[in-house]
Design an enzyme around this catalytic site. Structure first.
Site, PDB file in Angstrom:
ATOM      1  N   HIS A   7      70.848  40.395  31.500  1.00  0.00           N
ATOM      2  CA  HIS A   7      69.799  39.385  31.362  1.00  0.00           C
ATOM      3  C   HIS A   7      69.618  38.592  32.661  1.00  0.00           C
ATOM      4  CE1 HIS A   7      72.822  36.187  31.283  1.00  0.00           C
ATOM      5  NE2 HIS A   7      73.512  36.937  30.434  1.00  0.00           N
ATOM      6  N   HIS A 152      74.685  41.960  28.290  1.00  0.00           N
ATOM      7  CA  HIS A 152      75.430  40.904  28.955  1.00  0.00           C
ATOM      8  C   HIS A 152      76.428  41.453  29.973  1.00  0.00           C
ATOM      9  CE1 HIS A 152      74.007  38.026  25.852  1.00  0.00           C
ATOM     10  NE2 HIS A 152      74.080  39.081  25.077  1.00  0.00           N
TER      11      HIS A 152
END
Length: 214
Positions: A7, A152
């Site tokens: 992200h 992540h």
């Protein structure tokens, strides 16, 4: 083809706070990175190059927001998969890196030096993250659609170490950046890393990860 992305930068990345399962918003730079990733795929589409026809994200908002830029650009929806969620940092979540280095020094030192053997109080181990990734990857390898996966830092590190045949002891050696991606090919039902960290689309907007609570 699979694009495995982290992200965009978040406000807590900037502050040096551990996020884990807690929500934090994309920073201004993080939004620029999400837009740049979408523009990267739009330019590929304009050239007739392969682009995602499927977008899958961790359910946490920082990933879904990053994924949405590309999905909207390509006219796609965003699927979410719980197996892509960040490692549960347990009692570390919401706390600052420097504070933990001072107040939980043994676990902090172990996390930086021997992460494969750290169990977070009220959280997970890297082995558990790896198991989640392997479950997701088994399904992914059986599908044919070009897929953008947005997840992540810990998930990307575990995934790439595993796909490259390295143990979790190599966790911190894997190159991961906000808004960058690993390029992965499907071969005979298996996934193979072509390039570990593609960041050419982030020229001038790469995040400084050295101060982040990873």
């Amino acid at each position: 083809m699979v694009w495995l992305a982290r992200h965009g930068e978040t406000t807590w990345n900037l502050a040096g706070r551990y996020q884990g399962r807690l929500e934090s918003a994309l920073s201004g730079l993080g939004m620029q990175q999400g837009i740049a990733l979408a523009q990267h795929f739009f330019e590929r589409l304009s050239r007739g190059d392969l682009v995602p026809s499927r977008v899958v994200s961790s359910p946490l908002l920082r990933c879904a927001a990053t994924a949405r830029f590309t999905a909207q650009t390509l006219g796609l929806g965003v699927e979410t998969d719980e197996r892509l969620i960040e490692i549960a940092h347990g009692t570390w979540e919401g706390r600052y890196r420097d504070e933990l280095a001072a107040n939980d020094p043994e676990r902090y030192r172990a996390w930086r030096e021997d992460p494969a053997h750290v169990a977070f109080e009220g959280g997970e181990t890297l082995v558990e993250v790896l198991q989640r990734w392997r479950s997701f990857a088994a399904d992914l390898s059986m599908r044919s659609e070009p897929t953008l996966v947005v997840t992540h830092d810990a998930v990307v590190r575990c995934a790439l170490a595993d796909l490259e045949g390295r143990s979790l002891d190599a966790f911190w050696n894997v190159r991961v950046e906000n808004g960058a991606y690993a390029l992965i090919e499907r071969e005979d039902g298996r996934l193979r890393v072509v390039e570990e960290c593609v960041h050419s689309h982030l020229d001038g907007i790469r995040a400084d990860v050295t101060g982040q609570a990873l």
